[in-house]
Design a protein around this motif. Structure first.
Motif, PDB file in Angstrom:
ATOM      1  N   SER A  21       0.836  -1.191   0.000  1.00 22.10           N
ATOM      2  CA  SER A  21       0.000   0.000   0.000  1.00 22.10           C
ATOM      3  C   SER A  21       0.873   1.244   0.000  1.00 22.10           C
ATOM      4  N   CYS A  22       0.373   2.287  -0.615  1.00 20.80           N
ATOM      5  CA  CYS A  22       1.024   3.591  -0.600  1.00 20.80           C
ATOM      6  C   CYS A  22      -0.070   4.625  -0.331  1.00 20.80           C
ATOM      7  N   THR A  23      -0.054   5.167   0.863  1.00 17.12           N
ATOM      8  CA  THR A  23      -1.091   6.114   1.263  1.00 17.12           C
ATOM      9  C   THR A  23      -0.564   7.541   1.172  1.00 17.12           C
ATOM     10  N   ALA A  24      -1.344   8.380   0.526  1.00 13.94           N
ATOM     11  CA  ALA A  24      -0.958   9.776   0.349  1.00 13.94           C
ATOM     12  C   ALA A  24      -1.610  10.640   1.418  1.00 13.94           C
ATOM     13  N   ILE A  74      -1.437  -3.083 -10.233  1.00 12.49           N
ATOM     14  CA  ILE A  74      -1.440  -1.779  -9.578  1.00 12.49           C
ATOM     15  C   ILE A  74      -2.859  -1.241  -9.591  1.00 12.49           C
ATOM     16  N   SER A  75      -3.260  -0.615  -8.506  1.00 14.01           N
ATOM     17  CA  SER A  75      -4.615  -0.069  -8.437  1.00 14.01           C
ATOM     18  C   SER A  75      -4.632   1.111  -7.478  1.00 14.01           C
ATOM     19  N   ARG A  76      -5.728   1.859  -7.541  1.00 22.55           N
ATOM     20  CA  ARG A  76      -5.908   2.982  -6.624  1.00 22.55           C
ATOM     21  C   ARG A  76      -7.306   2.910  -6.017  1.00 22.55           C
ATOM     22  N   ASP A  77      -7.400   3.346  -4.783  1.00 25.06           N
ATOM     23  CA  ASP A  77      -8.674   3.474  -4.096  1.00 25.06           C
ATOM     24  C   ASP A  77      -8.776   4.927  -3.634  1.00 25.06           C
ATOM     25  N   ASP A  78      -9.594   5.693  -4.346  1.00 24.41           N
ATOM     26  CA  ASP A  78      -9.702   7.118  -4.017  1.00 24.41           C
ATOM     27  C   ASP A  78     -10.245   7.325  -2.602  1.00 24.41           C
ATOM     28  N   ALA A  79     -11.185   6.485  -2.211  1.00 25.90           N
ATOM     29  CA  ALA A  79     -11.786   6.652  -0.878  1.00 25.90           C
ATOM     30  C   ALA A  79     -10.764   6.449   0.231  1.00 25.90           C
ATOM     31  N   MET A  83      -2.759   3.858  -3.064  1.00 26.83           N
ATOM     32  CA  MET A  83      -2.410   3.073  -4.233  1.00 26.83           C
ATOM     33  C   MET A  83      -1.894   1.731  -3.738  1.00 26.83           C
ATOM     34  N   TYR A  84      -2.168   0.680  -4.505  1.00 25.91           N
ATOM     35  CA  TYR A  84      -1.782  -0.660  -4.105  1.00 25.91           C
ATOM     36  C   TYR A  84      -0.919  -1.317  -5.184  1.00 25.91           C
ATOM     37  N   LEU A  85      -0.161  -2.303  -4.735  1.00 29.81           N
ATOM     38  CA  LEU A  85       0.527  -3.195  -5.659  1.00 29.81           C
ATOM     39  C   LEU A  85       0.296  -4.614  -5.159  1.00 29.81           C
ATOM     40  N   GLN A  86      -0.570  -5.329  -5.859  1.00 35.17           N
ATOM     41  CA  GLN A  86      -0.805  -6.731  -5.553  1.00 35.17           C
ATOM     42  C   GLN A  86       0.247  -7.552  -6.288  1.00 35.17           C
ATOM     43  N   MET A  87       1.005  -8.308  -5.535  1.00 39.11           N
ATOM     44  CA  MET A  87       2.080  -9.110  -6.126  1.00 39.11           C
ATOM     45  C   MET A  87       1.764 -10.581  -5.907  1.00 39.11           C
TER      46      MET A  87
END
Length: 120
Positions: A21-24, A74-79, A83-87
């Protein structure tokens, strides 16, 4: 100012899965970041690009380096402002510190990284 914080790293067996996960934060919505990337750096190697998520209208378009094609998503969840990276189908050569990166307002932002170790 944008802060990016990665999490979700750890140990995984070959063939296993991990989700990063990458949280902004910093009063910025992740949907304001046109392009976001995942990079990784293995010991003794240069940092390399892994995947990107570009905003195209109301959609996010993904692109992958050859190393992750068919295994990473790779995906993003605006809520969640994340951003995610499923490996999936992890390989020992996926062992690295994984970083997220974003550009905003003419600046280049990086997270601090999260360690992924693939080992049996």
């Amino acid at each position: 100012q944008v802060q990016l914080v990665e999490s979700g790293g750890g140990f995984g067996p070959p063939g296993g899965s991990l989700k990063l996960s990458c949280t902004a934060s910093g009063n910025i919505g992740i949907n304001s970041l046109y392009a976001m990337h995942w990079y990784r750096q293995a010991p003794g190697r240069q940092r390399e690009w892994v995947a990107r998520s570009d905003q195209e209208g109301i959609m996010y378009v993904a692109e992958y380096a050859d190393a992750g094609k068919g295994r990473f998503t790779i995906s993003r969840d605006d809520a969640e402002n994340t951003m995610y990276l499923q490996m999936n189908n992890l390989r020992p050569e996926d062992t690295a510190v994984y970083y997220c990166r974003a550009f905003y307002g003419g600046y280049d932002y990086w997270g601090q990284g999260t360690q992924v170790t693939v080992s049996s």
